[in-house]
Structure formats: C-alpha cells, structure tokens
Design an enzyme around this catalytic site. Structure first.
Site, PDB file in Angstrom:
ATOM      1  N   GLY A   1     -18.174  36.296  29.733  1.00 31.83           N
ATOM      2  CA  GLY A   1     -17.303  36.962  29.107  1.00 31.83           C
ATOM      3  C   GLY A   1     -17.227  38.193  29.440  1.00 31.83           C
TER       4      GLY A   1
ATOM      5  N   ASP B   1      -3.777  41.237  22.566  1.00 32.12           N
ATOM      6  CA  ASP B   1      -3.660  40.663  21.175  1.00 32.12           C
ATOM      7  C   ASP B   1      -4.824  39.675  21.022  1.00 32.12           C
ATOM      8  OD1 ASP B   1      -0.983  41.946  20.988  1.00 32.12           O
ATOM      9  OD2 ASP B   1      -0.219  40.217  22.101  1.00 32.12           O
TER      10      ASP B   1
ATOM     11  N   TYR C   1     -13.856  41.821  21.656  1.00 30.68           N
ATOM     12  CA  TYR C   1     -13.423  42.892  22.248  1.00 30.68           C
ATOM     13  C   TYR C   1     -13.768  44.294  21.668  1.00 30.68           C
ATOM     14  CZ  TYR C   1     -10.117  39.834  24.364  1.00 30.68           C
ATOM     15  OH  TYR C   1      -9.847  38.699  25.250  1.00 30.68           O
TER      16      TYR C   1
HETATM   17  C1  LIG Z   1     -14.972  35.007  23.230  1.00 28.48           C
HETATM   18  C2  LIG Z   1     -15.496  34.557  24.744  1.00 28.48           C
HETATM   19  C3  LIG Z   1     -14.440  35.075  25.793  1.00 28.48           C
HETATM   20  C4  LIG Z   1     -16.782  35.472  24.779  1.00 28.48           C
HETATM   21  O1  LIG Z   1     -17.458  34.790  26.165  1.00 28.48           O
HETATM   22  P1  LIG Z   1     -18.989  34.656  26.041  1.00 28.48           P
HETATM   23  O2  LIG Z   1     -19.109  34.251  27.470  1.00 28.48           O
HETATM   24  O3  LIG Z   1     -19.416  33.717  25.094  1.00 28.48           O
HETATM   25  O4  LIG Z   1     -19.391  35.979  25.750  1.00 28.48           O
HETATM   26  P2  LIG Z   1     -20.684  36.889  26.553  1.00 28.48           P
HETATM   27  O5  LIG Z   1     -21.935  36.072  26.652  1.00 28.48           O
HETATM   28  O6  LIG Z   1     -20.204  37.491  27.918  1.00 28.48           O
HETATM   29  O7  LIG Z   1     -20.960  38.022  25.371  1.00 28.48           O
HETATM   30  C5  LIG Z   1     -21.093  39.557  26.023  1.00 28.48           C
HETATM   31  C6  LIG Z   1     -21.289  40.330  24.850  1.00 28.48           C
HETATM   32  O8  LIG Z   1     -20.692  40.034  23.701  1.00 28.48           O
HETATM   33  C7  LIG Z   1     -21.006  39.790  22.576  1.00 28.48           C
HETATM   34  N1  LIG Z   1     -20.225  38.702  21.721  1.00 28.48           N
HETATM   35  C8  LIG Z   1     -19.711  37.544  22.317  1.00 28.48           C
HETATM   36  N2  LIG Z   1     -18.800  37.050  21.346  1.00 28.48           N
HETATM   37  C9  LIG Z   1     -18.835  37.919  20.313  1.00 28.48           C
HETATM   38  C10 LIG Z   1     -18.164  37.679  19.257  1.00 28.48           C
HETATM   39  N3  LIG Z   1     -17.032  37.043  18.799  1.00 28.48           N
HETATM   40  N4  LIG Z   1     -18.166  39.033  18.483  1.00 28.48           N
HETATM   41  C11 LIG Z   1     -18.833  40.053  18.898  1.00 28.48           C
HETATM   42  N5  LIG Z   1     -19.727  40.109  19.773  1.00 28.48           N
HETATM   43  C12 LIG Z   1     -19.527  39.093  20.793  1.00 28.48           C
HETATM   44  C13 LIG Z   1     -22.224  39.009  22.753  1.00 28.48           C
HETATM   45  O9  LIG Z   1     -23.478  39.293  22.078  1.00 28.48           O
HETATM   46  C14 LIG Z   1     -22.600  40.069  24.303  1.00 28.48           C
HETATM   47  O10 LIG Z   1     -23.294  41.139  23.788  1.00 28.48           O
HETATM   48  P3  LIG Z   1     -24.421  42.019  24.502  1.00 28.48           P
HETATM   49  O11 LIG Z   1     -23.737  42.051  26.071  1.00 28.48           O
HETATM   50  O12 LIG Z   1     -24.544  43.225  23.962  1.00 28.48           O
HETATM   51  O13 LIG Z   1     -25.547  41.121  24.852  1.00 28.48           O
HETATM   52  C15 LIG Z   1     -15.707  33.072  24.600  1.00 28.48           C
HETATM   53  O14 LIG Z   1     -16.132  32.620  23.381  1.00 28.48           O
HETATM   54  C16 LIG Z   1     -14.466  32.458  24.818  1.00 28.48           C
HETATM   55  O15 LIG Z   1     -13.725  31.882  25.747  1.00 28.48           O
HETATM   56  N6  LIG Z   1     -14.044  31.723  23.417  1.00 28.48           N
HETATM   57  C17 LIG Z   1     -12.692  30.894  23.433  1.00 28.48           C
HETATM   58  C18 LIG Z   1     -11.434  31.610  24.086  1.00 28.48           C
HETATM   59  C19 LIG Z   1     -11.370  32.934  23.364  1.00 28.48           C
HETATM   60  O16 LIG Z   1     -11.497  33.250  22.166  1.00 28.48           O
HETATM   61  N7  LIG Z   1     -10.544  33.992  23.976  1.00 28.48           N
HETATM   62  C20 LIG Z   1     -10.613  35.419  23.582  1.00 28.48           C
HETATM   63  C21 LIG Z   1      -9.237  36.042  22.813  1.00 28.48           C
HETATM   64  S1  LIG Z   1      -7.740  35.438  23.919  1.00 28.48           S
END
Ligand SMILES: CC(C)(COP(=O)(O)OP(=O)(O)OC[C@H]1O[C@@H](n2cnc3c(N)ncnc32)[C@H](O)[C@@H]1OP(=O)(O)O)[C@@H](O)C(=O)NCCC(=O)NCCS
Length: 170
Positions: A104, A130, A140
């Site tokens: 992410g 959004d 975010y």
């Molecule tokens: C939200 C999403 C994109 C996160 O991706 P991810 O690959 O799991 O996140 P990462 O491993 O890259 O995390 C990066 C950083 O963000 C933080 N983080 C991840 N999810 C988080 C959350 N929900 N709340 C707060 N921090 C978060 C991690 O702890 C990490 O912190 P660090 O860099 O300080 O160690 C993923 O869970 C997803 O695809 N979810 C479903 C779709 C979605 O909700 N999309 C977003 C809105 S359109």
C-alpha cells in the site's frame, strides 16, 4: 522486483481480489474503459519477472479534478485563487494475500510521484481522496492526508507535503 505500470491486457484482472468487491469490479470492468475514454488512468503493481497474464499485486487510479475553495481547510484556501485544480486518487487497493507487507505504501508513493509529474506540467494543489471507510481513512492519515471540512471521509494531501515526503524517500 516490483514495478508500477499502466493497466494493460497482459495483466490478470480477473485474478485480483483486495477484499472489496466494488474495487475488484472497478479493476475488472471499468478501469480500461475509463482509460480509453480519458476519464481516469489506472496503474498496477506487478512483479516484473512474472509471466503473462501478470498477477496484479495492487493498483491505483488517478483523474484530474477541479477544487471548490470552500471545500478546503481555510488556511489552504486563503492563499488561492478560484478555480484551482488537483488530482484525485480515485481508488487504491492491494491484493488481500499481500496486506500488511508494505505494498500500500509503495502504491501511495507511486501515486505521489505521478502527481508531481502531472503538476510539473499543468499545476495542481495536491492529491484528493474519498476514503471508503474509517479504516481506509486511517491508512491515508498515516501518510499525512488531512480531512476536508466538507466531509470527514474526503481527504487532501497538499503539494508541499508530497514534495517533502518524496524528498525524505530519497
Ligand atoms: C488499505 C490498504 C491499501 C493498505 O495496504 P497495505 O499493503 O496493507 O498497507 P502497508 O503494508 O503498505 O502499510 C503501510 C503503512 O500504513 C500503515 N497502515 C496500513 N493500514 C492502515 C490502516 N488501516 N490504518 C492506519 N495505518 C495503516 C501500516 O502500519 C504501515 O505503517 P509503517 O509504514 O509506518 O510501517 C489495503 O489494506 C487494502 O487494499 N484494503 C482494501 C481496499 C481499501 O480499503 N482501499 C483504500 C480505500 S479506496
């Protein structure tokens, strides 16, 4: 080695599952149509050594947007003329098999770099998103996005924050 590239036929859209059906369906059914009609562009994260059809590890979509000054935090709005533009991060998602592995963050940094490319040629006050729910909003905000007064799930990352974040990345 990971690479971000424009979504194309060689990518396995049907195999992608981020755990959110609307986001999966956007990638499968809408993203390429939107690109061909000039509505948005979608970029996918892949393993560059993967054979075709390449599995999609994550994606994001960008489009241009016009900003109403009333929608901005007052201290941002007071420096700006009417009719400014920004870039909307319409969607961002990671395959559910890889959540929590830093992809992410890789996608968000790639989106920020694309924003700077766009703004270096045509301006743009920042990235807008959004968030689909509170969990996405927390993701975010972890990267410096701020809430807009108009709606608590509408978020903004100013151009100065993006430049600073990318300078720190090296
Ligand atoms: C939200 C999403 C994109 C996160 O991706 P991810 O690959 O799991 O996140 P990462 O491993 O890259 O995390 C990066 C950083 O963000 C933080 N983080 C991840 N999810 C988080 C959350 N929900 N709340 C707060 N921090 C978060 C991690 O702890 C990490 O912190 P660090 O860099 O300080 O160690 C993923 O869970 C997803 O695809 N979810 C479903 C779709 C979605 O909700 N999309 C977003 C809105 S359109």
């Amino acid at each position: 080695m990971h690479r971000t590239e424009p979504l194309a036929k060689l990518h396995d859209r049907d195999g992608f599952d981020c755990g959110s059906e609307p986001l999966n369906l956007f990638l499968k059914r809408t993203a390429r149509q939107h690109a061909s009609r000039g509505i948005s562009r979608t970029f996918v994260l892949v393993d560059e050594a993967a054979p075709e059809p390449k599995p999609i590890l994550g994606f994001f979509a960008l489009n241009l947007c016009r900003i109403q000054l009333e929608a901005l935090p007052p201290h941002e709005a007071k420096k700006l003329p009417r009719g400014v533009a920004g870039v909307r991060l319409g969607r961002l998602a990671v395959s559910k098999h890889y959540h929590g592995h830093g992809l992410g963050k890789i996608l968000l940094v790639a989106a920020m770099k694309k924003f700077l490319e766009i703004s270096s040629m045509a301006g743009g006050i920042g990235l807008f998103v959004d968030a689909k729910d509170q969990k996405a909003k927390a993701f975010y905000m972890h990267f410096g996005f701020v809430s807009l007064p108009s709606s608590e799930l509408e978020l903004f990352l100013p151009v100065a924050t993006i430049r600073g974040a990318l300078a720190d990345e090296g």
